[in-house]
Design a protein around this motif. Sequence first.
Motif, PDB file in Angstrom:
ATOM      1  N   TYR A 149       0.809  -1.226   0.000  1.00 16.60           N
ATOM      2  CA  TYR A 149       0.000   0.000   0.000  1.00 16.60           C
ATOM      3  C   TYR A 149       0.842   1.275   0.000  1.00 16.60           C
ATOM      4  N   GLY A 150       2.169   1.097   0.054  1.00 16.29           N
ATOM      5  CA  GLY A 150       3.052   2.261  -0.028  1.00 16.29           C
ATOM      6  C   GLY A 150       2.998   3.192   1.168  1.00 16.29           C
ATOM      7  N   ILE A 151       2.643   2.659   2.343  1.00 13.29           N
ATOM      8  CA  ILE A 151       2.541   3.492   3.552  1.00 13.29           C
ATOM      9  C   ILE A 151       3.840   3.407   4.338  1.00 13.29           C
ATOM     10  N   PRO A 152       4.578   4.518   4.474  1.00 17.35           N
ATOM     11  CA  PRO A 152       5.852   4.497   5.211  1.00 17.35           C
ATOM     12  C   PRO A 152       5.633   4.379   6.714  1.00 17.35           C
ATOM     13  N   MET A 153       6.667   3.983   7.410  1.00 16.92           N
ATOM     14  CA  MET A 153       6.570   3.800   8.859  1.00 16.92           C
ATOM     15  C   MET A 153       6.315   5.122   9.582  1.00 16.92           C
ATOM     16  N   SER A 154       6.749   6.232   8.988  1.00 21.23           N
ATOM     17  CA  SER A 154       6.492   7.541   9.612  1.00 21.23           C
ATOM     18  C   SER A 154       4.994   7.822   9.713  1.00 21.23           C
ATOM     19  N   GLU A 155       4.234   7.400   8.683  1.00 17.08           N
ATOM     20  CA  GLU A 155       2.784   7.591   8.708  1.00 17.08           C
ATOM     21  C   GLU A 155       2.131   6.651   9.706  1.00 17.08           C
ATOM     22  N   VAL A 156       2.680   5.465   9.825  1.00 14.04           N
ATOM     23  CA  VAL A 156       2.157   4.507  10.811  1.00 14.04           C
ATOM     24  C   VAL A 156       2.352   5.055  12.213  1.00 14.04           C
ATOM     25  N   LYS A 157       3.524   5.646  12.466  1.00 13.86           N
ATOM     26  CA  LYS A 157       3.798   6.239  13.775  1.00 13.86           C
ATOM     27  C   LYS A 157       2.833   7.383  14.076  1.00 13.86           C
ATOM     28  N   LYS A 158       2.563   8.213  13.073  1.00 16.07           N
ATOM     29  CA  LYS A 158       1.622   9.315  13.267  1.00 16.07           C
ATOM     30  C   LYS A 158       0.236   8.784  13.639  1.00 16.07           C
ATOM     31  N   ALA A 159      -0.156   7.698  12.976  1.00 15.31           N
ATOM     32  CA  ALA A 159      -1.463   7.100  13.249  1.00 15.31           C
ATOM     33  C   ALA A 159      -1.530   6.575  14.683  1.00 15.31           C
ATOM     34  N   ILE A 160      -0.467   5.882  15.103  1.00 13.94           N
ATOM     35  CA  ILE A 160      -0.424   5.344  16.471  1.00 13.94           C
ATOM     36  C   ILE A 160      -0.435   6.482  17.487  1.00 13.94           C
ATOM     37  N   GLN A 161       0.342   7.533  17.217  1.00 16.18           N
ATOM     38  CA  GLN A 161       0.410   8.693  18.107  1.00 16.18           C
ATOM     39  C   GLN A 161      -0.972   9.319  18.276  1.00 16.18           C
ATOM     40  N   TYR A 162      -1.648   9.552  17.156  1.00 15.80           N
ATOM     41  CA  TYR A 162      -2.958  10.193  17.200  1.00 15.80           C
ATOM     42  C   TYR A 162      -3.977   9.333  17.945  1.00 15.80           C
ATOM     43  N   LEU A 163      -4.040   8.053  17.610  1.00 17.71           N
ATOM     44  CA  LEU A 163      -5.041   7.168  18.206  1.00 17.71           C
ATOM     45  C   LEU A 163      -4.768   6.924  19.691  1.00 17.71           C
ATOM     46  N   THR A 164      -3.483   6.903  20.075  1.00 21.02           N
ATOM     47  CA  THR A 164      -3.140   6.752  21.493  1.00 21.02           C
ATOM     48  C   THR A 164      -3.638   7.952  22.288  1.00 21.02           C
ATOM     49  N   ASN A 165      -3.432   9.137  21.742  1.00 21.79           N
ATOM     50  CA  ASN A 165      -3.890  10.348  22.418  1.00 21.79           C
ATOM     51  C   ASN A 165      -5.412  10.391  22.496  1.00 21.79           C
ATOM     52  N   GLU A 166      -6.065  10.028  21.407  1.00 27.71           N
ATOM     53  CA  GLU A 166      -7.526  10.029  21.386  1.00 27.71           C
ATOM     54  C   GLU A 166      -8.081   9.018  22.381  1.00 27.71           C
ATOM     55  N   ASN A 167      -7.399   7.896  22.516  1.00 25.87           N
ATOM     56  CA  ASN A 167      -7.819   6.869  23.467  1.00 25.87           C
ATOM     57  C   ASN A 167      -7.700   7.376  24.903  1.00 25.87           C
ATOM     58  N   LYS A 168      -6.629   8.108  25.192  1.00 27.38           N
ATOM     59  CA  LYS A 168      -6.452   8.693  26.524  1.00 27.38           C
ATOM     60  C   LYS A 168      -7.598   9.663  26.822  1.00 27.38           C
ATOM     61  N   ILE A 169      -7.956  10.466  25.816  1.00 30.42           N
ATOM     62  CA  ILE A 169      -9.021  11.453  25.991  1.00 30.42           C
ATOM     63  C   ILE A 169     -10.372  10.773  26.206  1.00 30.42           C
ATOM     64  N   ASN A 170     -10.627   9.744  25.421  1.00 29.01           N
ATOM     65  CA  ASN A 170     -11.910   9.034  25.539  1.00 29.01           C
ATOM     66  C   ASN A 170     -12.050   8.288  26.857  1.00 29.01           C
ATOM     67  N   ASN A 171     -10.923   8.038  27.521  1.00 31.14           N
ATOM     68  CA  ASN A 171     -10.959   7.303  28.788  1.00 31.14           C
ATOM     69  C   ASN A 171     -10.947   8.212  30.017  1.00 31.14           C
ATOM     70  N   ILE A 172     -11.164   9.505  29.805  1.00 22.78           N
ATOM     71  CA  ILE A 172     -11.276  10.420  30.941  1.00 22.78           C
ATOM     72  C   ILE A 172     -12.616  10.173  31.634  1.00 22.78           C
ATOM     73  N   VAL A 173     -12.555   9.802  32.881  1.00 22.80           N
ATOM     74  CA  VAL A 173     -13.779   9.519  33.641  1.00 22.80           C
ATOM     75  C   VAL A 173     -13.776  10.361  34.912  1.00 22.80           C
ATOM     76  N   ILE A 174     -14.679  11.326  34.958  1.00 27.23           N
ATOM     77  CA  ILE A 174     -14.834  12.173  36.143  1.00 27.23           C
ATOM     78  C   ILE A 174     -16.324  12.269  36.462  1.00 27.23           C
ATOM     79  N   ASN A 175     -16.662  12.016  37.698  1.00 28.22           N
ATOM     80  CA  ASN A 175     -18.051  12.161  38.128  1.00 28.22           C
ATOM     81  C   ASN A 175     -18.101  12.850  39.485  1.00 28.22           C
ATOM     82  N   GLU A 176     -19.293  12.971  40.039  1.00 24.77           N
ATOM     83  CA  GLU A 176     -19.452  13.730  41.286  1.00 24.77           C
ATOM     84  C   GLU A 176     -18.726  13.113  42.466  1.00 24.77           C
ATOM     85  N   ASN A 177     -18.399  11.819  42.369  1.00 25.35           N
ATOM     86  CA  ASN A 177     -17.724  11.143  43.477  1.00 25.35           C
ATOM     87  C   ASN A 177     -16.204  11.111  43.323  1.00 25.35           C
ATOM     88  N   THR A 178     -15.699  11.638  42.217  1.00 22.94           N
ATOM     89  CA  THR A 178     -14.253  11.696  42.004  1.00 22.94           C
ATOM     90  C   THR A 178     -13.637  12.709  42.960  1.00 22.94           C
TER      91      THR A 178
END
Length: 273
Positions: free
Chosen positions: A169-198
Amino acid sequence: MKRLFLFLIFLSFIFSSYAWNDCPFGMVNCTYPGKCGRYVDTNNNGICDHSEPAPTTENKNTTNNLNELTSTVNNEEIEYNYTIKEICEKYKINLDCFISILKNKIVEKLNKEYDEKSYVDIPGKELKKYTIKEICEKYKIKAEELKKYLNLPETLSDDTTFETIKDEYGIPMSEVKKAIQYLTNENKINNIVINENTTLGEIIEKYGLSKLEIDEAIKECMNNINYNTTKEVSTKNYKIIKNNNNNGIVGDVLNILFSIINIRNLLFGWLSG
């Protein structure tokens, strides 16, 4: 004549520094550090006095509560034991507002970390040997999201190596790293859990917010009675923009012009009196 002119400038500065709701630019609730060099905040609510009405008794009580909070947050026992709900009840702030602002501050911190820190610690030569499944397990991201980000077929096997992906598919490793970086950050954001008892301690330890940032969140809630809980920080392509208070030549000229207008009004009022 020169002394009179300097005296009028001095008077204009004094009156403009301590006046309320008289912004020459028509700004309303202009927050720190302000849009021009005339920012002043005598009641410590984070809003320029020139862009808001003079404080009422209720506003003063709010400021007193905030001052009380500063000493409270500095107390480690209270800091770590107080829940979100208890803080909201104590300082009479909206629960949804407080949680939303805290989440936004955490997202801002993660997005800044995303820009400054690399989550991917695998060299490109080694990355080629990994399969989609192995990388997703290592960085706790979803295979379908990684394939979607890289524009790979959904039917592509998760056991496919990135070397094969590069060859076919002609995808270089630099693009793969960018994808992992972005999705890792998005995953951290999606896992933010704060409620009234925190607790405040959990927020500090788990998400890295400082006591000052929590203090700022409470202060923002005090200043936003009708806070819109739908306002959230973007999690995609987010960049922090620093306000350096630089308005350029036009801004400087406007500042001078409005200063002259203030002097003129002051002089006319003095003469008419």
